[in-house]
Design a protein around this motif. Structure first.
Motif, PDB file in Angstrom:
ATOM      1  N   ALA A 171      -3.382  14.165  -3.447  1.00  0.00           N
ATOM      2  CA  ALA A 171      -3.518  12.797  -3.951  1.00  0.00           C
ATOM      3  C   ALA A 171      -4.841  12.197  -3.485  1.00  0.00           C
ATOM      4  CB  ALA A 171      -2.340  11.938  -3.482  1.00  0.00           C
ATOM      5  N   ARG A 172      -5.192  12.461  -2.261  1.00  0.00           N
ATOM      6  CA  ARG A 172      -6.448  11.937  -1.711  1.00  0.00           C
ATOM      7  C   ARG A 172      -7.644  12.490  -2.495  1.00  0.00           C
ATOM      8  NH1 ARG A 172      -8.114   9.204   2.402  1.00  0.00           N
ATOM      9  NH2 ARG A 172     -10.130   9.611   3.329  1.00  0.00           N
ATOM     10  N   ARG A 173      -7.660  13.797  -2.742  1.00  0.00           N
ATOM     11  CA  ARG A 173      -8.773  14.405  -3.482  1.00  0.00           C
ATOM     12  C   ARG A 173      -8.867  13.856  -4.901  1.00  0.00           C
ATOM     13  NH1 ARG A 173      -7.376  18.939  -0.391  1.00  0.00           N
ATOM     14  NH2 ARG A 173      -6.076  19.848  -1.997  1.00  0.00           N
ATOM     15  N   ILE A 174      -7.727  13.742  -5.566  1.00  0.00           N
ATOM     16  CA  ILE A 174      -7.714  13.264  -6.953  1.00  0.00           C
ATOM     17  C   ILE A 174      -8.241  11.837  -7.036  1.00  0.00           C
ATOM     18  CG2 ILE A 174      -6.190  12.591  -8.870  1.00  0.00           C
ATOM     19  CD1 ILE A 174      -4.401  15.039  -7.948  1.00  0.00           C
ATOM     20  N   LEU A 175      -7.728  10.964  -6.196  1.00  0.00           N
ATOM     21  CA  LEU A 175      -8.109   9.556  -6.271  1.00  0.00           C
ATOM     22  C   LEU A 175      -9.546   9.311  -5.840  1.00  0.00           C
ATOM     23  CD1 LEU A 175      -6.783   6.989  -7.206  1.00  0.00           C
ATOM     24  CD2 LEU A 175      -6.038   6.572  -4.862  1.00  0.00           C
ATOM     25  N   LEU A 176      -9.974   9.973  -4.768  1.00  0.00           N
ATOM     26  CA  LEU A 176     -11.343   9.752  -4.294  1.00  0.00           C
ATOM     27  C   LEU A 176     -12.379  10.374  -5.224  1.00  0.00           C
ATOM     28  CD1 LEU A 176     -10.933  10.012  -0.430  1.00  0.00           C
ATOM     29  CD2 LEU A 176     -10.832   7.996  -1.926  1.00  0.00           C
ATOM     30  N   GLN A 177     -12.035  11.493  -5.862  1.00  0.00           N
ATOM     31  CA  GLN A 177     -12.947  12.082  -6.846  1.00  0.00           C
ATOM     32  C   GLN A 177     -13.127  11.117  -8.020  1.00  0.00           C
ATOM     33  OE1 GLN A 177     -12.305  16.193  -8.062  1.00  0.00           O
ATOM     34  NE2 GLN A 177     -12.744  15.621 -10.171  1.00  0.00           N
ATOM     35  N   ALA A 178     -12.041  10.525  -8.483  1.00  0.00           N
ATOM     36  CA  ALA A 178     -12.133   9.557  -9.580  1.00  0.00           C
ATOM     37  C   ALA A 178     -12.986   8.357  -9.162  1.00  0.00           C
ATOM     38  CB  ALA A 178     -10.738   9.104 -10.004  1.00  0.00           C
ATOM     39  N   ALA A 179     -12.799   7.883  -7.949  1.00  0.00           N
ATOM     40  CA  ALA A 179     -13.580   6.745  -7.449  1.00  0.00           C
ATOM     41  C   ALA A 179     -15.069   7.086  -7.417  1.00  0.00           C
ATOM     42  CB  ALA A 179     -13.097   6.353  -6.050  1.00  0.00           C
ATOM     43  N   ARG A 180     -15.389   8.298  -7.017  1.00  0.00           N
ATOM     44  CA  ARG A 180     -16.803   8.707  -6.989  1.00  0.00           C
ATOM     45  C   ARG A 180     -17.385   8.741  -8.404  1.00  0.00           C
ATOM     46  NH1 ARG A 180     -14.770  11.745  -2.576  1.00  0.00           N
ATOM     47  NH2 ARG A 180     -14.275  13.522  -3.886  1.00  0.00           N
ATOM     48  N   TYR A 181     -16.602   9.191  -9.377  1.00  0.00           N
ATOM     49  CA  TYR A 181     -17.080   9.165 -10.767  1.00  0.00           C
ATOM     50  C   TYR A 181     -17.328   7.735 -11.233  1.00  0.00           C
ATOM     51  CZ  TYR A 181     -16.406  14.145 -11.744  1.00  0.00           C
ATOM     52  OH  TYR A 181     -16.502  15.511 -11.765  1.00  0.00           O
ATOM     53  N   VAL A 182     -16.460   6.812 -10.852  1.00  0.00           N
ATOM     54  CA  VAL A 182     -16.668   5.408 -11.231  1.00  0.00           C
ATOM     55  C   VAL A 182     -17.961   4.893 -10.601  1.00  0.00           C
ATOM     56  CG1 VAL A 182     -15.780   3.045 -11.028  1.00  0.00           C
ATOM     57  CG2 VAL A 182     -14.220   4.919 -11.624  1.00  0.00           C
ATOM     58  N   GLY A 183     -18.174   5.186  -9.322  1.00  0.00           N
ATOM     59  CA  GLY A 183     -19.413   4.759  -8.663  1.00  0.00           C
ATOM     60  C   GLY A 183     -20.646   5.355  -9.313  1.00  0.00           C
ATOM     61  N   MET A 184     -20.576   6.628  -9.682  1.00  0.00           N
ATOM     62  CA  MET A 184     -21.689   7.293 -10.353  1.00  0.00           C
ATOM     63  C   MET A 184     -21.954   6.646 -11.714  1.00  0.00           C
ATOM     64  SD  MET A 184     -21.920  11.244 -11.762  1.00  0.00           S
ATOM     65  CE  MET A 184     -21.444  11.981 -10.220  1.00  0.00           C
ATOM     66  N   GLY A 185     -20.890   6.380 -12.454  1.00  0.00           N
ATOM     67  CA  GLY A 185     -21.044   5.740 -13.755  1.00  0.00           C
ATOM     68  C   GLY A 185     -21.646   4.351 -13.636  1.00  0.00           C
TER      69      GLY A 185
ATOM     70  N   TYR B 141     -10.370   4.007  -1.945  1.00  0.00           N
ATOM     71  CA  TYR B 141     -10.891   4.181  -3.310  1.00  0.00           C
ATOM     72  C   TYR B 141     -12.160   3.352  -3.463  1.00  0.00           C
ATOM     73  CZ  TYR B 141     -11.004   3.742  -8.459  1.00  0.00           C
ATOM     74  OH  TYR B 141     -11.376   3.740  -9.782  1.00  0.00           O
ATOM     75  N   TRP B 142     -12.095   2.081  -3.057  1.00  0.00           N
ATOM     76  CA  TRP B 142     -13.243   1.188  -3.166  1.00  0.00           C
ATOM     77  C   TRP B 142     -14.388   1.655  -2.289  1.00  0.00           C
ATOM     78  CZ3 TRP B 142     -14.006  -2.916  -6.463  1.00  0.00           C
ATOM     79  CH2 TRP B 142     -12.942  -3.182  -7.318  1.00  0.00           C
ATOM     80  N   GLU B 143     -14.074   2.175  -1.122  1.00  0.00           N
ATOM     81  CA  GLU B 143     -15.118   2.687  -0.227  1.00  0.00           C
ATOM     82  C   GLU B 143     -15.823   3.882  -0.852  1.00  0.00           C
ATOM     83  OE1 GLU B 143     -12.951   3.433   3.386  1.00  0.00           O
ATOM     84  OE2 GLU B 143     -12.459   1.293   3.599  1.00  0.00           O
ATOM     85  N   ALA B 144     -15.058   4.812  -1.440  1.00  0.00           N
ATOM     86  CA  ALA B 144     -15.653   5.989  -2.080  1.00  0.00           C
ATOM     87  C   ALA B 144     -16.466   5.587  -3.307  1.00  0.00           C
ATOM     88  CB  ALA B 144     -14.559   6.986  -2.468  1.00  0.00           C
ATOM     89  N   MET B 145     -15.960   4.625  -4.074  1.00  0.00           N
ATOM     90  CA  MET B 145     -16.676   4.146  -5.249  1.00  0.00           C
ATOM     91  C   MET B 145     -18.004   3.519  -4.829  1.00  0.00           C
ATOM     92  SD  MET B 145     -15.504   1.349  -8.131  1.00  0.00           S
ATOM     93  CE  MET B 145     -15.097   0.144  -6.881  1.00  0.00           C
ATOM     94  N   GLU B 146     -17.966   2.666  -3.826  1.00  0.00           N
ATOM     95  CA  GLU B 146     -19.195   1.998  -3.389  1.00  0.00           C
ATOM     96  C   GLU B 146     -20.173   2.991  -2.765  1.00  0.00           C
ATOM     97  OE1 GLU B 146     -20.909  -2.035  -1.475  1.00  0.00           O
ATOM     98  OE2 GLU B 146     -18.743  -1.739  -1.522  1.00  0.00           O
TER      99      GLU B 146
END
Length: 181
Positions: free
Chosen positions: A93-107, A134-139
């Motif tokens: 769950a951690r990998r799935i959610l944080l990977q998605a957050a990183r894609y949002v940050g990249m986008g 999630y927010w930390e990984a996105m930022e």
């Protein structure tokens, strides 16, 4: 508020958004502007609802999270359960959610480079209900992919799940007020 230009991204079942430049909603020549969830981040990636592959929506929206979690756990898993598994410290769950957050940050970083907004606002059910990590990984990804650029502030939508609806209503009002509709 208080910005002449901004970028709004909603991360929910799908991903959408809008760009305001000079106080006007950017709609594009044919009215197709603002399809922010359909920027390509991973050529050859998962197929999106639009029919193309590797779109931000196909990588990070609620449906994408559910697809990845259901595959990883060999059963149907919705975003609510995925968030719960994340909170329990479950590694998949951690990998799935944080990977998605990183894609949002990249986008977001790519969109900032294209539009140079004064602020970036993120809303939608997935983003607003996600855990702080999630927010930390996105930022972190947002700042990483904006290295060497001035990064506008990244903010949570204050209007929660109503932000997109209110934005659409305001756009319609401005269109009518300004004689465009």
């Amino acid at each position: 508020r208080g910005e002449g230009s901004s970028l709004f991204l909603t991360v929910s079942t799908g991903i959408g958004g809008g760009v305001v430049l000079g106080g006007r909603v950017l709609r594009g020549e044919k009215g197709q502007g603002g399809e922010l969830g359909h920027i390509t981040l991973l050529p050859g990636g998962p197929v999106c609802g639009c029919g193309l592959e590797g779109c931000l929506e196909a990588l990070a929206a609620g449906r994408a999270l559910e697809r990845e979690a259901s595959y990883a756990y060999h059963r149907k898993v919705d975003t609510k359960e995925l968030f719960q598994l994340f909170q329990e410290g479950e590694p998949k769950a951690r990998r799935i959610l944080l990977q998605a957050a990183r894609y949002v940050g990249m986008g977001l970083a790519s969109l900032v480079k294209a539009f140079d907004p004064g602020a970036v606002v993120v809303g939608g059910g997935v983003a607003l209900n996600a855990p702080p990590a999630y927010w930390e990984a996105m930022e972190e990804a947002y700042r990483h992919y904006l290295a060497g650029w001035e990064a506008p502030p990244l903010r949570r939508a204050l209007l929660g799940g109503e932000a997109g609806l209110l934005g659409a209503a305001l756009t319609a009002y401005l269109e009518v007020r300004d004689g465009g509709g």
